[in-house]
Design a protein around this motif. Structure first.
Motif, PDB file in Angstrom:
ATOM      1  N   MET A 251      -5.572  42.694 121.168  1.00  0.00           N
ATOM      2  CA  MET A 251      -4.548  42.425 122.179  1.00  0.00           C
ATOM      3  C   MET A 251      -3.533  41.404 121.683  1.00  0.00           C
ATOM      4  N   PHE A 252      -3.978  40.431 120.881  1.00  0.00           N
ATOM      5  CA  PHE A 252      -3.037  39.490 120.270  1.00  0.00           C
ATOM      6  C   PHE A 252      -2.045  40.244 119.387  1.00  0.00           C
ATOM      7  N   SER A 253      -2.570  41.171 118.590  1.00  0.00           N
ATOM      8  CA  SER A 253      -1.705  41.927 117.687  1.00  0.00           C
ATOM      9  C   SER A 253      -0.723  42.792 118.462  1.00  0.00           C
ATOM     10  N   SER A 254      -1.226  43.490 119.486  1.00  0.00           N
ATOM     11  CA  SER A 254      -0.367  44.354 120.286  1.00  0.00           C
ATOM     12  C   SER A 254       0.689  43.549 121.030  1.00  0.00           C
ATOM     13  N   GLY A 255       0.296  42.414 121.565  1.00  0.00           N
ATOM     14  CA  GLY A 255       1.207  41.629 122.388  1.00  0.00           C
ATOM     15  C   GLY A 255       2.252  40.869 121.605  1.00  0.00           C
ATOM     16  N   THR A 256       1.942  40.515 120.347  1.00  0.00           N
ATOM     17  CA  THR A 256       2.868  39.700 119.566  1.00  0.00           C
ATOM     18  C   THR A 256       3.578  40.470 118.463  1.00  0.00           C
ATOM     19  N   GLY A 257       2.990  41.605 118.057  1.00  0.00           N
ATOM     20  CA  GLY A 257       3.559  42.350 116.938  1.00  0.00           C
ATOM     21  C   GLY A 257       3.084  41.854 115.591  1.00  0.00           C
ATOM     22  N   LYS A 279       2.244  31.154 121.818  1.00  0.00           N
ATOM     23  CA  LYS A 279       3.109  31.449 122.969  1.00  0.00           C
ATOM     24  C   LYS A 279       2.521  32.568 123.818  1.00  0.00           C
ATOM     25  N   TYR A 280       1.999  33.592 123.127  1.00  0.00           N
ATOM     26  CA  TYR A 280       1.413  34.712 123.883  1.00  0.00           C
ATOM     27  C   TYR A 280       0.207  34.236 124.683  1.00  0.00           C
ATOM     28  N   LEU A 281      -0.608  33.394 124.092  1.00  0.00           N
ATOM     29  CA  LEU A 281      -1.772  32.859 124.792  1.00  0.00           C
ATOM     30  C   LEU A 281      -1.342  32.065 126.019  1.00  0.00           C
ATOM     31  N   ALA A 282      -0.319  31.254 125.876  1.00  0.00           N
ATOM     32  CA  ALA A 282       0.166  30.455 127.003  1.00  0.00           C
ATOM     33  C   ALA A 282       0.755  31.340 128.098  1.00  0.00           C
ATOM     34  N   ASP A 283       1.512  32.361 127.682  1.00  0.00           N
ATOM     35  CA  ASP A 283       2.173  33.225 128.659  1.00  0.00           C
ATOM     36  C   ASP A 283       1.185  34.085 129.443  1.00  0.00           C
ATOM     37  N   THR A 284       0.050  34.416 128.840  1.00  0.00           N
ATOM     38  CA  THR A 284      -0.909  35.340 129.486  1.00  0.00           C
ATOM     39  C   THR A 284      -2.177  34.644 129.956  1.00  0.00           C
ATOM     40  N   ALA A 285      -2.191  33.321 129.947  1.00  0.00           N
ATOM     41  CA  ALA A 285      -3.416  32.576 130.262  1.00  0.00           C
ATOM     42  C   ALA A 285      -3.968  32.921 131.642  1.00  0.00           C
ATOM     43  N   ASP A 286      -3.096  33.214 132.586  1.00  0.00           N
ATOM     44  CA  ASP A 286      -3.537  33.490 133.954  1.00  0.00           C
ATOM     45  C   ASP A 286      -3.672  34.987 134.252  1.00  0.00           C
ATOM     46  N   ALA A 287      -3.647  35.809 133.228  1.00  0.00           N
ATOM     47  CA  ALA A 287      -3.740  37.257 133.446  1.00  0.00           C
ATOM     48  C   ALA A 287      -5.089  37.612 134.070  1.00  0.00           C
ATOM     49  N   PRO A 288      -5.102  38.417 135.156  1.00  0.00           N
ATOM     50  CA  PRO A 288      -6.360  38.779 135.834  1.00  0.00           C
ATOM     51  C   PRO A 288      -7.094  39.906 135.117  1.00  0.00           C
ATOM     52  N   LEU A 289      -7.469  39.653 133.862  1.00  0.00           N
ATOM     53  CA  LEU A 289      -8.174  40.647 133.050  1.00  0.00           C
ATOM     54  C   LEU A 289      -9.602  40.179 132.812  1.00  0.00           C
ATOM     55  N   HIS A 290     -10.571  40.999 133.201  1.00  0.00           N
ATOM     56  CA  HIS A 290     -11.996  40.698 133.021  1.00  0.00           C
ATOM     57  C   HIS A 290     -12.520  41.563 131.877  1.00  0.00           C
ATOM     58  N   ILE A 291     -13.077  40.932 130.841  1.00  0.00           N
ATOM     59  CA  ILE A 291     -13.597  41.661 129.683  1.00  0.00           C
ATOM     60  C   ILE A 291     -15.110  41.550 129.655  1.00  0.00           C
ATOM     61  N   ASP A 292     -15.784  42.689 129.685  1.00  0.00           N
ATOM     62  CA  ASP A 292     -17.248  42.742 129.601  1.00  0.00           C
ATOM     63  C   ASP A 292     -17.594  43.521 128.343  1.00  0.00           C
ATOM     64  N   ALA A 293     -18.079  42.832 127.332  1.00  0.00           N
ATOM     65  CA  ALA A 293     -18.369  43.468 126.048  1.00  0.00           C
ATOM     66  C   ALA A 293     -19.855  43.716 125.849  1.00  0.00           C
ATOM     67  N   SER A 294     -20.608  43.851 126.930  1.00  0.00           N
ATOM     68  CA  SER A 294     -22.031  44.119 126.807  1.00  0.00           C
ATOM     69  C   SER A 294     -22.247  45.502 126.196  1.00  0.00           C
ATOM     70  N   PRO A 295     -23.025  45.600 125.113  1.00  0.00           N
ATOM     71  CA  PRO A 295     -23.236  46.906 124.475  1.00  0.00           C
ATOM     72  C   PRO A 295     -24.158  47.821 125.275  1.00  0.00           C
TER      73      PRO A 295
END
Length: 445
Positions: A251-257, A279-295
């Motif tokens: 997501m860092f790569s996609s969001g920043t290029g 900058k991308y981290l600061a701009d998206t810090a409050d994004a309501p995205l929940h990541i569950d990486a349980s295999p």
């Protein structure tokens, strides 16, 4: 466990009264069946057999009186097993004057729920006793999944009169008409695709299918990223294939290029790259995205996660699963085709329950490799025809350069809308910038 809770919870008179009511009047089925389904809630096996026999007679539009029932059970070889004709009449006499079938069915269903709770309690206790302290979080998630499916059956009406249903639909049409131009549902971020799908709508299941290395995970992450970080929608992402770090890095790569390989190596990052990432981290810090990486995120786990997010935040706008065939099967003893069918059906029902769209990636079989153009088709969905049946939309991805790096169409990806229950089918071309973990509409490249 103490002696006073070792006896299973059940109510024999209530079970008999339910059966007696069904043998007395056809009207009783209307109140009983929504609560007891196919009869799993009965404690006594003979009562479940009688109940299912009554359902069969009802479905064949035959009388459900004790004599007809006894004849039916005799024909199936189960009359002796249930106690014979005398026991059927005993159930009839268990019905009080002015009995309400729904009332007794609620009692039976409630006792079944208590038995199930006790069973799962023992299961949780056994897992806790056998587990190591380092497994505590995993066991806790398992327990949440086991308990998520335990509900007391409800007799709440699920039907609606035309006036009510049409009124709600009319209001929805008005809201769509008053909304700004654009997709009706949640946009994918690919404009051409959104024009065909009209966005991802609540209650719908969308499958994104492709052969390995084509980019289905990238597309799912792009959809999650666009919805959560650009639109402020609450998104849950269950990633069974990638770790939390891998998801975030892409997501860092996609969001920043910034190219993905440069981020992974880290030491090759330049000062300008670090500035973009920060900058991308600061701009998206409050994004309501929940990541569950349980295999091991099975259907119960994902259902529990969705319910929990909805309870805590009041809404869940989008649920993404990457990918379906990696989910542990609900029934390990079933065939693989049946397992995948249960998973797809479960996701479709979950979309309706949570009132949000669900997007799930899935694998294709080797069918495309056996065709000269390598182009995927609906019939290539791997391991289950029910995938096509359960899905509202099926998106197939095809990149010529995945098979031929020297292809003149390198860098392009065909997005094939192979099924669209509410619109047209089409094939769209988008730019595949996989070195930056993203797809981009050709109209805005």
């Amino acid at each position: 466990m103490t002696d006073d809770i070792r006896s299973p919870q059940f109510n024999l008179p209530a079970e008999q009264a339910v059966l007696g009511c069904l043998m007395t009047t056809d009207r009783a089925f209307v109140d009983v069946e929504p609560l007891l389904g196919k009869g799993e809630g009965f404690y006594r096996g003979q009562h479940a057999v009688i109940y299912r026999a009554l359902l069969e007679l009802r479905d064949r539009e035959e009388p459900t009186d004790p004599i007809t029932l006894a004849t039916h059970l005799l024909g199936t070889g189960e009359l002796t097993r249930v106690g014979g004709a005398p026991y059927l009449h005993e159930c009839m006499t268990a019905v009080p004057t002015g009995a309400q079938a729904g009332h007794f069915a609620k009692i039976v269903a409630a006792h079944a729920a208590l038995r199930n709770l006790e069973r799962e309690g023992r299961r949780i206790a056994a897992a806790a006793q056998a587990g190591h302290f380092s497994d505590a979080d995993t066991i806790l998630e398992q327990a949440r999944g086991w308990l998520a499916d335990l509900t007391v059956a409800s007799s709440k009406r699920t039907d609606a009169l035309w006036q009510e249903a049409a009124g709600r639909a009319f209001e929805e049409i008005g809201e769509i008409a008053d909304a700004p131009d654009g997709p009706v549902g949640i946009p994918t971020g690919l404009h051409d695709v959104d024009e065909v799908l009209e966005g991802l709508r609540p209650g719908q299941l969308t499958l994104v299918a492709a052969r390995p290395r084509v980019g289905k995970s990238v597309l799912l992450l792009n959809i999650a990223q666009h919805a959560a970080m650009k639109l402020g929608k609450r998104v849950a992402l269950a990633s069974l294939e990638m770790s939390e770090s891998e998801v975030s890095t892409r997501m860092f790569s996609s969001g920043t290029g910034v190219p993905l390989t440069r981020i992974r190596l880290a030491k090759t990052l330049e000062d300008n790259d670090w500035a973009k990432l920060a900058k991308y981290l600061a701009d998206t810090a409050d994004a309501p995205l929940h990541i569950d990486a349980s295999p091991q995120a099975g259907l119960a786990h994902i259902r529990a996660m969705g319910r929990r997010i909805r309870e805590e935040h009041g809404t869940l706008d989008l649920l993404i699963v990457d990918y379906l065939q990696l989910m542990p099967p609900p029934n390990p003893r079933a065939s693989r085709q049946e397992q995948v069918g249960e998973l797809s059906r479960g996701l479709k029902l979950l979309a309706k329950e949570l009132e949000c769209p669900i997007v799930a990636a899935c694998q294709l079989n080797r069918g495309p490799e056996q065709r000269s153009d390598k182009r995927p088709q609906l019939g290539d969905l791997r391991e289950s025809g029910s995938l096509e049946q359960d899905a509202d939309q099926v998106i197939l991805l095809h990149r010529e350069d995945a098979d031929d790096p020297e292809s003149p169409k390198a860098g392009e990806c065909n997005v094939i809308i192979a099924k669209n229950r509410h619109g047209r089918q089409d094939t769209l071309v988008v730019a595949a910038q996989l070195h930056r973990s993203r797809f981009v509409s050709t109209a805005i490249v």
